[in-house]
Enzyme design. Structure first.
Site, short mmCIF file in Angstrom:
data_model
loop_
_atom_site.label_atom_id
_atom_site.label_comp_id
_atom_site.label_asym_id
_atom_site.label_seq_id
_atom_site.Cartn_x
_atom_site.Cartn_y
_atom_site.Cartn_z
N SER A 128 0.82 -1.22 0.00
CA SER A 128 0.00 0.00 0.00
C SER A 128 0.85 1.26 0.00
CB SER A 128 -0.86 -0.01 1.26
OG SER A 128 -1.38 1.28 1.51
N GLU A 130 0.27 3.58 1.82
CA GLU A 130 0.41 3.97 3.23
C GLU A 130 1.79 3.61 3.78
OE1 GLU A 130 -2.47 6.31 4.57
OE2 GLU A 130 -1.37 5.24 6.14
N TYR A 152 -1.55 0.42 10.32
CA TYR A 152 -1.82 -0.26 9.05
C TYR A 152 -0.61 -0.19 8.12
CZ TYR A 152 -3.64 -0.87 4.31
OH TYR A 152 -3.83 -1.29 3.01
N LYS A 156 1.74 -3.29 6.72
CA LYS A 156 1.95 -3.57 5.29
C LYS A 156 3.45 -3.52 4.95
CE LYS A 156 -2.17 -4.31 3.56
NZ LYS A 156 -2.54 -5.48 2.77
N HIS A 182 -7.65 3.06 -4.59
CA HIS A 182 -8.51 2.77 -5.73
C HIS A 182 -9.91 2.44 -5.24
CE1 HIS A 182 -5.94 -0.64 -4.65
NE2 HIS A 182 -7.01 -1.39 -4.81
P1 NAP Z 1 -11.52 -4.68 1.49
O1 NAP Z 1 -12.66 -4.41 0.56
O2 NAP Z 1 -11.54 -4.07 2.85
O3 NAP Z 1 -11.40 -6.29 1.64
C1 NAP Z 1 -10.64 -6.87 2.65
C2 NAP Z 1 -10.83 -8.37 2.58
O4 NAP Z 1 -10.04 -8.98 3.60
C3 NAP Z 1 -12.29 -8.85 2.81
O5 NAP Z 1 -12.58 -9.87 1.91
C4 NAP Z 1 -12.23 -9.39 4.24
O6 NAP Z 1 -13.14 -10.42 4.49
C5 NAP Z 1 -10.82 -9.98 4.24
N1 NAP Z 1 -10.34 -10.22 5.61
C6 NAP Z 1 -10.15 -9.32 6.59
N2 NAP Z 1 -9.70 -9.93 7.70
C7 NAP Z 1 -9.59 -11.25 7.40
C8 NAP Z 1 -9.19 -12.40 8.13
N3 NAP Z 1 -8.80 -12.32 9.41
N4 NAP Z 1 -9.18 -13.59 7.49
C9 NAP Z 1 -9.59 -13.71 6.21
N5 NAP Z 1 -10.00 -12.65 5.47
C10 NAP Z 1 -10.00 -11.44 6.06
O7 NAP Z 1 -10.14 -4.26 0.83
P2 NAP Z 1 -9.81 -3.91 -0.72
O8 NAP Z 1 -10.06 -2.47 -0.94
O9 NAP Z 1 -10.39 -4.93 -1.59
O10 NAP Z 1 -8.21 -4.07 -0.68
C11 NAP Z 1 -7.59 -5.32 -0.95
C12 NAP Z 1 -6.20 -5.32 -0.36
O11 NAP Z 1 -5.44 -4.27 -0.94
C13 NAP Z 1 -6.12 -5.11 1.14
O12 NAP Z 1 -5.04 -5.87 1.63
C14 NAP Z 1 -5.81 -3.63 1.29
O13 NAP Z 1 -5.14 -3.38 2.50
C15 NAP Z 1 -4.92 -3.42 0.08
N6 NAP Z 1 -4.94 -2.07 -0.50
C16 NAP Z 1 -6.11 -1.50 -0.86
C17 NAP Z 1 -6.08 -0.24 -1.48
C18 NAP Z 1 -7.36 0.44 -1.88
O14 NAP Z 1 -7.31 1.64 -2.12
N7 NAP Z 1 -8.46 -0.28 -2.01
C19 NAP Z 1 -4.86 0.40 -1.72
C20 NAP Z 1 -3.68 -0.24 -1.36
C21 NAP Z 1 -3.73 -1.49 -0.76
P3 NAP Z 1 -14.59 -10.15 5.18
O15 NAP Z 1 -15.49 -9.83 4.03
O16 NAP Z 1 -14.89 -11.42 5.86
O17 NAP Z 1 -14.41 -9.00 6.13
N1 GDD Z 2 -12.42 7.49 5.90
C1 GDD Z 2 -12.52 8.82 5.98
N2 GDD Z 2 -13.64 9.38 6.53
N3 GDD Z 2 -11.51 9.58 5.50
C2 GDD Z 2 -11.67 10.92 5.56
C3 GDD Z 2 -12.79 11.53 6.10
C4 GDD Z 2 -13.84 10.73 6.64
O1 GDD Z 2 -14.85 11.19 7.13
N4 GDD Z 2 -12.64 12.89 5.99
C5 GDD Z 2 -11.46 13.10 5.41
N5 GDD Z 2 -10.86 11.91 5.15
C6 GDD Z 2 -9.52 11.75 4.55
C7 GDD Z 2 -8.58 10.89 5.39
O2 GDD Z 2 -8.02 11.66 6.44
C8 GDD Z 2 -7.56 10.49 4.32
O3 GDD Z 2 -6.60 11.51 4.20
C9 GDD Z 2 -8.38 10.42 3.04
O4 GDD Z 2 -9.63 11.04 3.33
C10 GDD Z 2 -8.63 9.01 2.52
O5 GDD Z 2 -9.12 8.22 3.57
P1 GDD Z 2 -9.72 6.75 3.31
O6 GDD Z 2 -10.71 6.78 2.22
O7 GDD Z 2 -10.15 6.21 4.61
O8 GDD Z 2 -8.48 5.95 2.70
P2 GDD Z 2 -6.95 5.84 3.16
O9 GDD Z 2 -6.12 6.62 2.21
O10 GDD Z 2 -6.79 6.12 4.59
O11 GDD Z 2 -6.66 4.28 2.98
C11 GDD Z 2 -7.05 3.59 1.79
O12 GDD Z 2 -6.01 3.69 0.84
C12 GDD Z 2 -4.78 3.03 1.22
C13 GDD Z 2 -3.77 3.29 0.11
O13 GDD Z 2 -3.17 4.54 0.31
C14 GDD Z 2 -7.35 2.14 2.17
O14 GDD Z 2 -7.94 1.49 1.05
C15 GDD Z 2 -6.09 1.38 2.54
O15 GDD Z 2 -6.42 -0.01 2.70
C16 GDD Z 2 -5.08 1.56 1.41
O16 GDD Z 2 -3.90 0.85 1.67
#
Ligand code: NAP
Ligand code: GDD
Length: 324
Positions: A128, A130, A152, A156, A182
């Site tokens: 990530s 992050e 987090y 990672k 994303h």
């Molecule tokens: P998500 O929608 O939050 O999905 C997380 C998945 O992990 C869910 O299927 C959840 O299952 C499963 N999970 C959580 N704890 C578990 C456990 N103890 N055992 C088995 N499964 C478990 O996340 P996403 O957005 O698809 O992201 C996929 C991956 O990419 C994650 O590792 C996230 O940290 C990483 N990532 C995401 C982003 C982003 O912007 N989306 C960016 C960078 C990295 P349940 O349905 O049972 O809760």
């Molecule tokens: N969630 C949330 N809720 N975020 C807020 C809010 C609010 O009410 N108001 C402002 N924000 C700002 C957060 O402070 C952060 O700077 C930004 O919005 C994005 O927050 P999130 O959507 O919660 O995502 P994230 O960037 O913290 O984390 C996501 O992206 C990571 C990659 O950079 C997650 O998908 C992580 O799993 C992933 O690794």
């Protein structure tokens, strides 16, 4: 027919990735928690019925080594996509122990199971942006020093080092994608984009009258999940495992996201969005902005979706769901 095993298949990325792999003719296996099998309608809502019918689900939890070992042994995968994680950054501060346990120890469990049962498979780890945290440079690429600011991000980053160590020490074919944010209509409601699009729809329909957010000036590099799962697949088609930044290269503020989402329903966000100090993050990251040159040059990957279209897709989807 190649076989893939996906952890986190019930999540946003897992659902798009499974559709991509099914389209490519893969036999797809997914790891889900027991609660998903018991309550599929509620827990597996992101997986379209036609996909679900073609996927073999295995019960597994990242916190249980025996369960993961059984998933790997039974599925005998050629490719493993490790997407499961505690993925919400704010929760990771309140739930430090479980975040580290699931994201780091869980990754260790899976790597150990692969070493024993599928050492020839190719492995993708969901890293990530992050991990960059308080980065010293912007945009960030594979050479940028890591400086995580959240538990987090730490989990990672430690997972990333472990994955690389299994590559170097045990010869496993492991790659990490350092993905920037994303989104999609399948995004969880706690993340800021989906919070905004769902509230824009609710307010439009008279189901809510305001939206509380934290820092409107926070910046993120937002792409579409559908594009990013393609990058994951592309990484595992390379002859040598490697690590890649995946990003659009454009950063936007939360305020800009609000403006677009509310404009889609004909409203001015300034009349409805309020800030609440308790939603500000104590340790915000440097504006996250990715440089995906390496992915472009080596994999031929580029983000295809346009930001404005993604916001419209998300708002329209929320409107349609709430109107039912
Ligand atoms: P998500 O929608 O939050 O999905 C997380 C998945 O992990 C869910 O299927 C959840 O299952 C499963 N999970 C959580 N704890 C578990 C456990 N103890 N055992 C088995 N499964 C478990 O996340 P996403 O957005 O698809 O992201 C996929 C991956 O990419 C994650 O590792 C996230 O940290 C990483 N990532 C995401 C982003 C982003 O912007 N989306 C960016 C960078 C990295 P349940 O349905 O049972 O809760
Ligand atoms: N969630 C949330 N809720 N975020 C807020 C809010 C609010 O009410 N108001 C402002 N924000 C700002 C957060 O402070 C952060 O700077 C930004 O919005 C994005 O927050 P999130 O959507 O919660 O995502 P994230 O960037 O913290 O984390 C996501 O992206 C990571 C990659 O950079 C997650 O998908 C992580 O799993 C992933 O690794």
């Amino acid at each position: 027919m190649p076989r893939a095993l996906i952890t986190g298949i019930s999540g946003q990325d897992g659902s798009y990735l499974s559709e991509l792999l099914l389209d490519k003719g893969y036999e797809v296996h997914g790891v889900v928690r027991r609660s998903a099998i018991e309550n599929p309608h509620h827990e597996l809502w992101r997986l379209p019925r036609e996909s679900l019918d073609q996927i073999t689900l295995h019960v597994g939890d990242l916190e249980s080594y025996p369960s993961l070992q059984s998933c790997v042994r039974k599925s005998q995968p050629d490719e493993i996509y490790h997407l499961a994680a505690c993925s919400f950054v704010s929760y990771s501060m309140e739930e430090e122990f479980s975040t580290l346990n699931v994201n780091l120890t869980g990754t260790h469990h899976l790597l150990s199971a692969i070493k024993q049962w599928a050492p020839e498979s190719r492995f993708y780890f969901a890293g990530s942006s992050e991990m960059f945290g308080n980065a010293i440079q912007s945009p960030q690429n594979e050479q940028t020093p890591f400086n995580p600011r959240s538990v987090y991000g730490i989990s990672k980053l430690a997972g990333f080092h472990l994955v690389r160590n299994f590559r170097e020490r045990h010869g496993l074919k492991t790659s990490t994608g350092i993905l920037f944010n994303h989104e999609s209509p399948r995004r969880g409601f706690q993340f800021v984009t989906r919070k905004i699009t769902s509230y824009a729809a609710r307010i439009k329909l008279g189901l809510a009258d305001s939206l509380e957010l934290g820092n409107l000036d926070a910046e993120r590099d937002w792409g579409h999940s559908r594009d990013y799962v393609k990058a994951m697949w592309m990484m595992l088609q390379e002859s040598e495992p490697d690590d890649y930044v995946v990003a659009t290269g454009v950063s936007r503020t939360v305020r800009m996201f609000c403006e677009k989402a509310f404009a889609r329903v004909g409203l001015d966000y300034r009349e409805f969005v309020k800030t609440n100090d308790s939603l500000f993050r104590v340790a915000e990251t440097t504006p996250l902005l990715g440089d995906a040159t390496k992915a472009k040059e080596n994999l031929g990957w580029e983000a295809e979706s346009c930001f404005d279209e993604m916001v419209v897709e998300m708002v329209d989807s929320d409107l349609a769901a709430l109107s039912k």
